[in-house]
Motif scaffolding. Structure first.
Motif, PDB file in Angstrom:
ATOM      1  N   LYS A  49      24.600  44.560  48.369  1.00 31.50           N
ATOM      2  CA  LYS A  49      25.924  44.131  48.807  1.00 31.50           C
ATOM      3  C   LYS A  49      26.587  45.256  49.573  1.00 31.50           C
ATOM      4  N   THR A 129      31.777  42.843  40.076  1.00 26.43           N
ATOM      5  CA  THR A 129      31.067  41.615  40.440  1.00 26.43           C
ATOM      6  C   THR A 129      31.950  40.399  40.171  1.00 26.43           C
ATOM      7  N   ARG A 132      34.734  40.364  42.687  1.00 25.74           N
ATOM      8  CA  ARG A 132      34.205  39.945  43.987  1.00 25.74           C
ATOM      9  C   ARG A 132      34.042  38.424  44.032  1.00 25.74           C
TER      10      ARG A 132
END
Length: 147
Positions: A49, A129, A132
């Motif tokens: 990412k 995470t 996100r």
């Protein structure tokens, strides 16, 4: 007197949250001087990412935390190279790495030079995470701001 003189930990520290603060606080509680490696934008790709917050800004955020004594860029995953550069006597890391082949190897290497590894549990319920994913949902499902 604290258990260790110099501690070291690393992280991406993207979208800084309470889990990041917890590991820095717990690390500092155990060492007199805490060095934090902030993963460069190029190295973040190991997580498949891109960082949302640029490296220089993530460095500035971590540098502003009172538990942190020194911030350095983490440009590779070679922990022994980091030890050669910073001579820490303990490395702090999340417990999700404990027992993995990679960290078992680090434990053996560090044992040879007298470095301990302390594993801390991650803060439940929050992670970059998850942030996100939530951000993606908001952006993906919301109405465009400009028409």
């Amino acid at each position: 007197m604290k258990k260790y003189k110099v501690g070291y930990t690393t992280g991406v520290f993207d979208m800084f949250h309470i889990g990041h603060l917890n590991i820095l606080k717990r690390s500092k509680e155990q060492c007199e001087f805490l060095i934090v490696g902030v993963t460069t934008d190029e190295l973040v790709s190991y997580k498949n990412k891109k960082a949302i917050i640029p490296h220089n800004e993530r460095m500035a955020i971590v540098e502003a935390i009172t538990y942190v004594d020194k911030v350095v860029p983490q440009e590779n995953m070679n922990k022994m190279e980091a030890w050669e550069n910073y001579k820490f006597d303990v490395m702090f890391v999340g417990s999700d790495w404990k027992g993995t082949e990679k960290w078992d190897k680090f434990e053996m290497q560090f044992k040879e030079v007298g470095v301990d590894i302390e594993y801390f549990p991650y803060t439940k319920g929050t992670s970059s995470t998850l942030l996100r994913e939530a951000l993606h949902k908001v952006v993906y499902f919301s109405e465009p701001v400009l028409k």
